[in-house]
Design an enzyme around this catalytic site. Sequence first.
Site, short mmCIF file in Angstrom:
data_model
loop_
_atom_site.label_atom_id
_atom_site.label_comp_id
_atom_site.label_asym_id
_atom_site.label_seq_id
_atom_site.Cartn_x
_atom_site.Cartn_y
_atom_site.Cartn_z
N GLY A 1 -1.31 -15.71 7.08
CA GLY A 1 -1.04 -17.07 7.51
C GLY A 1 0.24 -17.19 8.30
O GLY A 1 0.33 -17.96 9.27
N ASP A 2 1.26 -16.41 7.91
CA ASP A 2 2.53 -16.41 8.66
C ASP A 2 2.33 -15.80 10.04
O ASP A 2 2.90 -16.27 11.03
CB ASP A 2 3.59 -15.63 7.89
CG ASP A 2 3.87 -16.23 6.52
OD1 ASP A 2 3.76 -17.46 6.38
OD2 ASP A 2 4.18 -15.46 5.60
#
Length: 291
Positions: free
Chosen positions: A239-240
């Site tokens: 997600g990052d």
Amino acid sequence: MTGQTVICAGHVNWDVTLYVDRLPAADGEAAIVNQSQNGGGSASNTAYMLASLGCAPVLLGSTGDDEYGALVRNELTDVGVDCRHLEYVDDGITTVKYLIVDESGEVMVLASDGANETFTSNSLSDDTFDSATHLHLTSQRPDTAYDLAKRAVDAGIPVSFDPGRRLDLREYQPIYRLADILFLNENEATAVKQADVLDGAEGITVIKHGAEGATAESEELTVSHAGYETEPVDTTGAGDAFGAGFIAATLNDKPLERALAVGNACGALTTQCSGARSPLSWSDIESLIDG
């Protein structure tokens, strides 16, 4: 694209990752098949990957004055992250997270308290905002996040926000209304919509669907991208990586559809490696997008 300054503010951790043959049920047992240690935390992960994409990230966060804090700082500095605003807390302990990853790449996280929310918005000078082109906020104290977002808005700097797993425990609504881009996973998006906390928000909400891609929604349009088929090794940090890719593409004036494709490509590439961080390259991203 080179040199655009992105302030990344939030958690800076040390990750201990255990790879297991399965995630055990209550009172169950699993076998550890491998393990690793490296830097983590959403803000520092995003900064790390933005640096690999040619941006000039500035990291705002805090660690203890211990061995792990020094290791995190050295790891980030080596890839070009500006760590001058990464604070050491005297006699503090760097936050350690224990990540348990099963054979499908799914992750369970156990966290210890530490120094990663000791920093404040006052740790950044006005000069830092004057030279920045974007502010990316991740999980942190709501008052700190709001102060940083307000300063960025006053300076005319776009703001993105990825509240992370503590969404249901914290009052982040004022930050939502200041954010130009809000990153949520499916569970977070459901919770936010049920609470009607986005009423009046004018930015783009990007919903990450994991292996199923992502959707960007605004008052004017909805755009989706189906993502890429991969066999994940470890979904930690995906997600990052998505956020880093989306921000980098946006700063490079790419249309929304392309930004989603770049974000999905970055997330997919990150799942092919162990740990929360892997260097990203535009050549690998474009090869995956263009098939």
